[in-house]
Design an enzyme around this catalytic site. Structure first.
Site, PDB file in Angstrom:
ATOM      1  N   LYS B  83       0.945  -1.166  -0.105  1.00  0.00           N
ATOM      2  CA  LYS B  83       0.157  -0.111   0.015  1.00  0.00           C
ATOM      3  C   LYS B  83       0.860   1.140  -0.043  1.00  0.00           C
ATOM      4  CE  LYS B  83      -3.980   1.824   2.674  1.00  0.00           C
ATOM      5  NZ  LYS B  83      -4.770   1.557   3.648  1.00  0.00           N
ATOM      6  N   SER B 161      -9.725   1.567   2.862  1.00  0.00           N
ATOM      7  CA  SER B 161      -8.831   2.357   2.041  1.00  0.00           C
ATOM      8  C   SER B 161      -7.648   1.669   1.351  1.00  0.00           C
ATOM      9  CB  SER B 161      -8.241   3.634   2.647  1.00  0.00           C
ATOM     10  OG  SER B 161      -7.287   3.137   3.982  1.00  0.00           O
ATOM     11  N   SER B 185     -10.152  -0.614   6.814  1.00  0.00           N
ATOM     12  CA  SER B 185      -9.307  -0.646   5.518  1.00  0.00           C
ATOM     13  C   SER B 185      -8.654  -1.907   5.137  1.00  0.00           C
ATOM     14  CB  SER B 185      -8.449   0.716   5.751  1.00  0.00           C
ATOM     15  OG  SER B 185      -9.130   1.667   5.799  1.00  0.00           O
TER      16      SER B 185
END
Lengths: 78, 466
Positions: B83, B161, B185
């Site tokens: 990420k 996210s 997330s």
């Protein structure tokens, strides 16, 4: 509380708590927020005041410490 | 194409076997996955940066080491994506935010270091919702890479996210990815994309070098095809870090061969399930029937607390402080989602006394939930009450009047580990998921339960068409 006028006021033009807090934020971020942006911030502040109000309804005693607890050193020593 | 697909959708454990019996090499795997990231991952807005040069260097090194008999373990030679909130030396780390797309750190996050030491090969920095959702986004288009797109239905959101981590693993563009969770997330994109995602116990994985949103809630964890793979990755990234004071003192050892495969005790949380979409409900009931073969099931309820409000206030307060510099710089106005451009300011209205009130309530939450979770190997619940939302609809509009449980807020507040595993399909051909939440520190036991569930089912072996 959030959308209401200040206690004792009957003046419909009196600012709400959300607007007062938004004005404070606008001052803090000197000139960053135009009128339309302040309007958006005020709506969010109102929602945050709702959250705060719900949490204030939860009973706490003097002995209720926050989590996490403050520790004077990072890790326990052996 | 079929050779490529064989590797693309193999698990980390399977790829490790293929590498060691000469079916493939680290450089071939790196090339295949980089090609898929470029060709397929970009269609899902899953990719920020492909780290081709670094990847080929790391892959060649892995190849030489394995050939010389220096085996670093199950991740050696396996490509992965991170990420884009994890610092990578000399490679941009954008935090998903347009104003920070050229941000470059001079060091690697601890997780990146640990994966390199385990021989894993970083092939991409993966897309994410801007600032990990810390500005309060309210619809899918909240990243400068565009909305995360779901490989099972390109008109649906990937979740967030950790959006790129979810869709890249689901579409066979990386064998595993690292995501982060403050509140949902990891579980959201893993659940919506039909993969297996683990949110470890708070403190299990060092966050040094990860963008901070909420210091007392942020966690990093693996997103993979199976629970077994999550265990392999967690072992590599977990453990104390002298540079990260919130890390737990105890290391994590993944020992699946010593684990139980049955005889579990599970709590079943039915609260809110009656409001879920029809397929979510029926898939949940079917999953419970499967779990009844390997566990005793007992209905439970969550203790009564204002979980969501408490978590929201803590995230908002800590996020205001963590991102204060960005907000003060006025560069938030360059964010993608219009609501994010002003969303951070309102958090500066929270009085310190109310933040502390939330943290005091949180202490009760931790104690009560520990008492509840100490009685079970895990508590099970649908991962979400709905499948992923359409791309062009706000979350509020999609949710409507539907109310859901506060298990995500509760588990995150108490730092509890959770894992989501696919358990079927629902509306618009989109995956549904089952979540298992465990007692703090019991990540290994949680993985045992999820792995045992996946031994009984084949939902984790279903693949989209890519």
């Amino acid at each position: 509380m959030k959308g209401e006028r200040m206690p004792g006021s009957n003046n419909e033009h009196e600012p709400t708590l959300a607007r007062l807090r938004t004005a404070d934020i606008a001052m803090q971020f000197d000139g960053s927020l135009d009128a339309s942006e302040q309007e958006q911030v005020a709506r969010r502040v109102e929602r945050m005041l709702d959250v705060i109000e719900e949490l204030r309804a939860y009973p706490l005693e003097n002995a209720d410490e926050p989590a996490p607890v403050f520790r004077p050193i990072g890790k326990e020593q052996p | 194409m079929s050779r490529e697909r064989d590797f693309a959708y193999a698990t980390v454990r399977q790829l490790g076997t293929m590498l060691r019996n000469g079916q493939t090499t680290p450089t071939e795997l790196a090339s295949i996955f980089i090609d898929r990231l470029e060709r397929i991952g970009t269609q899902f807005n899953a990719v920020v940066t492909i780290t081709r040069d670094l990847a080929m260097r790391e892959a060649r090194l892995a190849e030489e080491e394995l050939a010389a008999g220096h085996d670093r373990g199950p991740l050696h030679g396996i490509p992965y994506g991170a990420k884009d909130l994890l610092a990578t030396s000399g490679i941009p780390t954008s935090w998903g935010a347009a104003p920070l797309r050229d941000q470059v750190f001079s060091y690697d996050a601890t997780v990146i270091e640990r994966l390199r030491n385990a021989g894993a090969v970083l092939v991409a920095k993966l897309a994410m919702v801007e600032l990990a959702g810390g500005m309060g986004y309210s619809q899918p288009n909240a990243s400068f890479t565009g909305p995360g797109i779901n490989p099972w239905n390109v008109e649906a959101w990937s979740g967030g996210s950790s959006s790129g981590s979810g869709s890249a693993v689901a579409a066979g563009c990386v064998p595993f990815a690292i995501g982060s969770e403050t509140m949902g997330s990891i579980l959201s994109p893993a659940g919506f994309c039909g993969i297996t995602g683990l949110r470890p116990t708070y403190g299990r994985v060092s966050r040094r070098g990860a963008m901070a949103l909420s210091w007392t809630l942020d966690k990093l964890g693996p997103m993979c095809l199976t629970a077994d793979d999550c265990g392999l990755v967690l072992e590599a990234i977990a453990g104390p870090d002298p540079d990260e004071p919130t890390t737990l003192d105890t290391p994590f050892h993944y020992r699946p061969s010593r684990d139980r495969s049955a005889g579990f005790r599970l709590g079943v949380l039915r609260e809110g399930v009656q409001n879920a979409q029809t397929e979510v409900r029926s898939n949940f009931e079917r999953s419970l029937n499967v779990l009844a073969r390997i566990a005793t099931l007992e209905e439970v309820n969550l203790p009564d607390f204002p979980y969501t409000q408490t978590a929201r206030l803590i995230i908002s307060s800590e996020g205001a402080s963590a991102l204060e510099n960005l907000i003060a710089s006025d560069r938030v106005k360059e964010l993608t989602a219009p609501e994010d451009r002003t969303g951070g300011y309102a958090n500066f209205s929270i009085p310190a006394v109310d933040y502390l009130r939330a943290m005091r309530i949180r202490r009760h939450v931790i104690d009560e939930l520990d008492h509840l979770f100490s009685r079970y190997d895990a508590i099970v619940h649908p991962s979400f009450d709905m499948v992923a939302s359409p791309l062009n609809v706000s979350f509020e509009e999609y949710r409507g009047e539907r109310r859901w449980t506060a298990l995500s807020a509760a588990g995150n507040l108490a730092g509890l580990p959770a894992i989501t595993a696919p358990n079927g399909f629902g509306e618009r051909g989109l995956p549904t998921g089952m979540q298992f939440v465990g007692r703090a520190g019991e990540d290994g036991r949680l993985l045992s339960v999820a792995r045992a569930y996946q031994h009984q089912t084949d939902w984790h072996t279903r693949r989209p068409e890519w």
